[in-house]
Design a protein around this motif. Structure first.
Motif, PDB file in Angstrom:
ATOM      1  N   GLN A  96     -28.735 -10.733  37.419  1.00 18.55           N
ATOM      2  CA  GLN A  96     -29.243 -10.575  38.872  1.00 18.55           C
ATOM      3  C   GLN A  96     -30.712 -10.859  38.948  1.00 18.55           C
ATOM      4  O   GLN A  96     -31.242 -10.455  37.705  1.00 18.55           O
ATOM      5  CB  GLN A  96     -28.859  -9.334  39.629  1.00 18.55           C
ATOM      6  CG  GLN A  96     -29.480  -8.025  39.101  1.00 18.55           C
ATOM      7  CD  GLN A  96     -28.621  -6.973  39.034  1.00 18.55           C
ATOM      8  OE1 GLN A  96     -29.235  -5.954  38.596  1.00 18.55           O
ATOM      9  NE2 GLN A  96     -27.878  -6.766  40.228  1.00 18.55           N
ATOM     10  N   ARG A  97     -31.264 -11.515  39.775  1.00 22.85           N
ATOM     11  CA  ARG A  97     -32.517 -11.958  39.592  1.00 22.85           C
ATOM     12  C   ARG A  97     -33.317 -10.850  40.345  1.00 22.85           C
ATOM     13  O   ARG A  97     -32.978 -10.332  41.693  1.00 22.85           O
ATOM     14  CB  ARG A  97     -32.617 -13.259  40.558  1.00 22.85           C
ATOM     15  CG  ARG A  97     -32.446 -14.388  39.893  1.00 22.85           C
ATOM     16  CD  ARG A  97     -32.586 -15.500  40.598  1.00 22.85           C
ATOM     17  NE  ARG A  97     -32.105 -16.839  39.478  1.00 22.85           N
ATOM     18  CZ  ARG A  97     -33.311 -17.678  39.470  1.00 22.85           C
ATOM     19  NH1 ARG A  97     -34.338 -17.516  39.673  1.00 22.85           N
ATOM     20  NH2 ARG A  97     -33.060 -18.594  38.433  1.00 22.85           N
ATOM     21  N   THR A  98     -34.207 -10.247  39.832  1.00 21.85           N
ATOM     22  CA  THR A  98     -35.096  -9.112  40.523  1.00 21.85           C
ATOM     23  C   THR A  98     -36.209  -9.680  40.785  1.00 21.85           C
ATOM     24  O   THR A  98     -36.735 -10.791  40.519  1.00 21.85           O
ATOM     25  CB  THR A  98     -35.141  -8.010  39.461  1.00 21.85           C
ATOM     26  OG1 THR A  98     -35.776  -8.517  38.491  1.00 21.85           O
ATOM     27  CG2 THR A  98     -34.122  -7.198  39.235  1.00 21.85           C
ATOM     28  N   GLY A  99     -36.889  -9.205  41.940  1.00 21.72           N
ATOM     29  CA  GLY A  99     -38.104  -9.378  42.385  1.00 21.72           C
ATOM     30  C   GLY A  99     -37.945 -10.930  42.773  1.00 21.72           C
ATOM     31  O   GLY A  99     -39.377 -11.656  42.749  1.00 21.72           O
ATOM     32  N   GLN A 100     -37.076 -11.579  43.283  1.00 22.12           N
ATOM     33  CA  GLN A 100     -37.091 -12.605  44.051  1.00 22.12           C
ATOM     34  C   GLN A 100     -36.515 -12.808  45.388  1.00 22.12           C
ATOM     35  O   GLN A 100     -35.188 -12.398  45.356  1.00 22.12           O
ATOM     36  CB  GLN A 100     -36.336 -13.632  42.980  1.00 22.12           C
ATOM     37  CG  GLN A 100     -36.884 -15.064  43.049  1.00 22.12           C
ATOM     38  CD  GLN A 100     -36.518 -16.074  42.156  1.00 22.12           C
ATOM     39  OE1 GLN A 100     -35.359 -15.735  41.623  1.00 22.12           O
ATOM     40  NE2 GLN A 100     -37.230 -17.063  41.690  1.00 22.12           N
ATOM     41  N   GLY A 101     -36.928 -13.380  46.320  1.00 18.53           N
ATOM     42  CA  GLY A 101     -36.179 -13.327  47.708  1.00 18.53           C
ATOM     43  C   GLY A 101     -35.043 -14.471  47.751  1.00 18.53           C
ATOM     44  O   GLY A 101     -34.827 -15.048  46.884  1.00 18.53           O
ATOM     45  N   VAL A 102     -34.590 -14.468  48.893  1.00 14.85           N
ATOM     46  CA  VAL A 102     -33.421 -15.620  49.154  1.00 14.85           C
ATOM     47  C   VAL A 102     -33.935 -16.928  48.821  1.00 14.85           C
ATOM     48  O   VAL A 102     -33.231 -17.747  48.249  1.00 14.85           O
ATOM     49  CB  VAL A 102     -33.143 -15.372  50.623  1.00 14.85           C
ATOM     50  CG1 VAL A 102     -31.836 -16.064  50.998  1.00 14.85           C
ATOM     51  CG2 VAL A 102     -32.625 -13.663  50.956  1.00 14.85           C
ATOM     52  N   ILE A 103     -35.292 -17.186  49.372  1.00 15.22           N
ATOM     53  CA  ILE A 103     -35.577 -18.623  49.397  1.00 15.22           C
ATOM     54  C   ILE A 103     -35.854 -18.898  47.847  1.00 15.22           C
ATOM     55  O   ILE A 103     -35.313 -20.165  47.356  1.00 15.22           O
ATOM     56  CB  ILE A 103     -37.069 -18.819  50.084  1.00 15.22           C
ATOM     57  CG1 ILE A 103     -36.683 -18.336  51.459  1.00 15.22           C
ATOM     58  CG2 ILE A 103     -37.607 -19.981  49.810  1.00 15.22           C
ATOM     59  CD1 ILE A 103     -38.220 -18.600  52.379  1.00 15.22           C
ATOM     60  N   GLY A 104     -36.296 -18.150  47.009  1.00 12.75           N
ATOM     61  CA  GLY A 104     -36.419 -18.427  45.517  1.00 12.75           C
ATOM     62  C   GLY A 104     -35.040 -18.748  44.936  1.00 12.75           C
ATOM     63  O   GLY A 104     -34.906 -19.393  44.150  1.00 12.75           O
ATOM     64  N   ARG A 105     -34.093 -17.774  45.419  1.00  8.55           N
ATOM     65  CA  ARG A 105     -32.756 -17.959  45.059  1.00  8.55           C
ATOM     66  C   ARG A 105     -32.223 -19.282  45.098  1.00  8.55           C
ATOM     67  O   ARG A 105     -31.516 -20.056  44.397  1.00  8.55           O
ATOM     68  CB  ARG A 105     -31.962 -16.935  45.439  1.00  8.55           C
ATOM     69  CG  ARG A 105     -31.723 -15.493  44.633  1.00  8.55           C
ATOM     70  CD  ARG A 105     -31.305 -14.573  45.345  1.00  8.55           C
ATOM     71  NE  ARG A 105     -32.139 -13.598  44.985  1.00  8.55           N
ATOM     72  CZ  ARG A 105     -31.522 -12.099  44.844  1.00  8.55           C
ATOM     73  NH1 ARG A 105     -30.332 -11.980  44.667  1.00  8.55           N
ATOM     74  NH2 ARG A 105     -32.581 -11.223  44.667  1.00  8.55           N
ATOM     75  N   LEU A 106     -32.325 -19.664  46.618  1.00  6.90           N
ATOM     76  CA  LEU A 106     -31.946 -21.010  46.867  1.00  6.90           C
ATOM     77  C   LEU A 106     -32.465 -22.202  45.998  1.00  6.90           C
ATOM     78  O   LEU A 106     -31.685 -23.094  45.758  1.00  6.90           O
ATOM     79  CB  LEU A 106     -32.047 -21.191  48.522  1.00  6.90           C
ATOM     80  CG  LEU A 106     -31.032 -20.337  49.448  1.00  6.90           C
ATOM     81  CD1 LEU A 106     -31.505 -20.540  50.992  1.00  6.90           C
ATOM     82  CD2 LEU A 106     -29.798 -20.917  49.290  1.00  6.90           C
ATOM     83  N   GLN A 107     -33.810 -21.983  45.811  1.00  5.82           N
ATOM     84  CA  GLN A 107     -34.562 -23.126  45.118  1.00  5.82           C
ATOM     85  C   GLN A 107     -33.891 -23.276  43.813  1.00  5.82           C
ATOM     86  O   GLN A 107     -33.608 -24.254  43.406  1.00  5.82           O
ATOM     87  CB  GLN A 107     -36.036 -22.609  45.082  1.00  5.82           C
ATOM     88  CG  GLN A 107     -36.808 -23.032  46.270  1.00  5.82           C
ATOM     89  CD  GLN A 107     -38.277 -22.336  46.247  1.00  5.82           C
ATOM     90  OE1 GLN A 107     -38.554 -21.573  45.516  1.00  5.82           O
ATOM     91  NE2 GLN A 107     -38.960 -22.725  47.182  1.00  5.82           N
ATOM     92  N   ALA A 108     -33.705 -22.049  43.147  1.00  2.17           N
ATOM     93  CA  ALA A 108     -33.209 -22.339  41.767  1.00  2.17           C
ATOM     94  C   ALA A 108     -31.721 -22.870  41.807  1.00  2.17           C
ATOM     95  O   ALA A 108     -31.485 -23.595  41.183  1.00  2.17           O
ATOM     96  CB  ALA A 108     -32.910 -20.826  41.157  1.00  2.17           C
ATOM     97  N   LYS A 109     -30.989 -22.384  42.904  1.00  4.03           N
ATOM     98  CA  LYS A 109     -29.436 -22.977  42.967  1.00  4.03           C
ATOM     99  C   LYS A 109     -29.728 -24.523  43.256  1.00  4.03           C
ATOM    100  O   LYS A 109     -29.184 -25.261  42.493  1.00  4.03           O
ATOM    101  CB  LYS A 109     -28.860 -22.454  44.260  1.00  4.03           C
ATOM    102  CG  LYS A 109     -28.176 -21.231  44.110  1.00  4.03           C
ATOM    103  CD  LYS A 109     -26.830 -21.294  44.771  1.00  4.03           C
ATOM    104  CE  LYS A 109     -25.992 -20.300  44.180  1.00  4.03           C
ATOM    105  NZ  LYS A 109     -26.545 -18.807  44.664  1.00  4.03           N
ATOM    106  N   ALA A 110     -30.684 -24.826  44.091  1.00  2.00           N
ATOM    107  CA  ALA A 110     -30.654 -26.375  44.530  1.00  2.00           C
ATOM    108  C   ALA A 110     -31.170 -27.092  43.179  1.00  2.00           C
ATOM    109  O   ALA A 110     -30.711 -28.213  42.945  1.00  2.00           O
ATOM    110  CB  ALA A 110     -31.953 -26.622  45.620  1.00  2.00           C
ATOM    111  N   PHE A 111     -32.173 -26.520  42.517  1.00  3.41           N
ATOM    112  CA  PHE A 111     -32.699 -27.160  41.100  1.00  3.41           C
ATOM    113  C   PHE A 111     -31.531 -27.506  40.295  1.00  3.41           C
ATOM    114  O   PHE A 111     -31.317 -28.333  39.826  1.00  3.41           O
ATOM    115  CB  PHE A 111     -33.657 -26.331  40.758  1.00  3.41           C
ATOM    116  CG  PHE A 111     -34.194 -26.869  39.259  1.00  3.41           C
ATOM    117  CD1 PHE A 111     -34.742 -27.951  39.038  1.00  3.41           C
ATOM    118  CD2 PHE A 111     -33.634 -26.262  38.148  1.00  3.41           C
ATOM    119  CE1 PHE A 111     -35.096 -28.711  37.672  1.00  3.41           C
ATOM    120  CE2 PHE A 111     -33.957 -26.607  36.708  1.00  3.41           C
ATOM    121  CZ  PHE A 111     -34.616 -27.717  36.661  1.00  3.41           C
TER     122      PHE A 111
END
Ligand code: UDP
Ligand code: MG
Length: 329
Positions: free
Chosen positions: A126-141
């Motif tokens: 799980q990603r800690t210390g990262q918001g929804v937007i950060g996660r979405l960015q990672a997914k998009a990448f």
């Protein structure tokens, strides 16, 4: 391969003074419990705090902790390359200094290596210390990278992984100046497997990755591993030409049937602006690849070593005489 390998831990440090002691206090018990020969190659990536002096203190206490000081901040990817070039072990494990990568996973990695895997990467649960937007960015990448690149990147995998000597040798021999390590690790192939780990919060300090830096990094990675951005314009161009041709016929027929009418300013301006925009984007992409070629051709060293503690011998980077190697007196 020997059942008792020599282990090299590679740790990049950039402004991590507060983390040095906590990091080793957690790493050393794990390494000592393994009962094998180990070294920790610490790279000081041009820190501006007293990371370097603390690392040297650690080296004085335990000679197995080796220190490499770079001449300035070269960025994590190149710091890692420097570490891989100086690591001498049969297996090499890059790990972050901020304790986001729990050292307790190392024995599990070694177990997988003994089963015959050449690369054992740690998969973040799980990603800690990262918001929804950060996660979405990672997914998009990852989605984009998979679509565009010839090698798929395993998801949620960073630089924390075990590498067999033969993989490290291949990576050291790669001449490219653009070190997108995630991509390089995947590109080399070999027998790879993953094991899960839980990423922890950073101990002290803060991540040196801002949003813009992350986006630039993702773009660099894409451009380094795919020529699709170069080629896609042929496709876009054909589609636009198709529409344009269709529109020409429509206008011709209209003119012949209804005669010439003056209105049409909007359609002209819109078309010109749109095509101008597309052409500028294309030029920009071309320029980016050209800049990349320029950097590769210059063949400057990947990193410059300022001082070494406990490390002897030249780094195992490209020895091609035409290229400047990172070797310094
Ligand atoms: N790091 C480095 N050079 C840099 C930036 C970071 O060597 O220019 C090191 C840093 O000290 C840490 C690791 O790379 O050991 C990961 O950095 P960070 O925690 O800032 O990145 P994140 O965990 O957010 O990906
Ligand atoms: Mg971190």
């Amino acid at each position: 391969m020997t059942a008792v390998p020599r282990l090299s831990i590679v740790v990049p440090f950039f402004n991590e003074a507060l983390n040095v002691d906590v990091f080793f206090d957690r790493l050393l018990p794990v390494l000592d419990s393994l009962q094998l020969d180990w070294e920790a190659v610490c790279i000081d990536d041009g820190s501006r705090d007293d990371t370097m002096t603390r690392l040297i203190d650690r080296h004085r206490l335990d000679g197995r902790i080796k220190v490499l000081g770079l001449s300035r901040n070269f960025g994590k990817e190149r710091a890692l390359s420097a570490g891989l070039a100086h690591a001498t072990g049969d297996v090499v494990i890059p790990i972050d200094a901020d304790l986001q990568h729990p050292p307790e996973v190392i024995p599990e990695m070694l177990a997988k290596w003994r089963e015959g895997y050449d690369v054992v990467y740690a998969v973040r649960q799980q990603r800690t210390g990262q918001g929804v937007i950060g996660r979405l960015q990672a997914k998009a990448f990852y989605w984009l990278f998979d679509k565009l690149s010839e090698v798929p990147l395993p998801r949620e995998v960073g630089d924390f992984r075990l590498l067999d000597r033969k993989v490290v040798d291949v990576i050291n021999a790669m001449p490219e100046r653009t070190r997108f390590m995630k991509g390089i690790f995947a590109w080399v192939g070999f027998r790879q497997t993953g094991i899960p780990y839980t990423q922890e919060e950073r101990q002290f300090g803060h991540s040196s990755w801002g949003l813009m830096k992350l986006i630039a990094f993702a773009f660099e990675g894409l451009v380094a591993f795919s020529d699709y951005p170069l080629r896609v314009w042929a496709l876009i161009g054909s589609v636009i030409s198709g529409f344009a041709f269709f529109y020409i016929v429509v206008r011709l027929v209209r003119t012949m049937v209804y005669g010439i009418d003056v209105p049409g300013y909007e359609s002209i301006i819109v078309t010109i602006l749109f095509l101008g925009g597309v052409q500028l984007i294309t030029l920009g992409i071309l320029g980016h690849y050209l800049g990349r070629v320029f950097n590769e051709v210059k063949g400057r060293p990947l990193f410059i070593v300022r001082e070494k503690y406990g490390i002897d011998g030249a780094p195992a980077v490209s020895t091609d005489p035409d290229r400047v190697s990172a070797r310094l007196p």
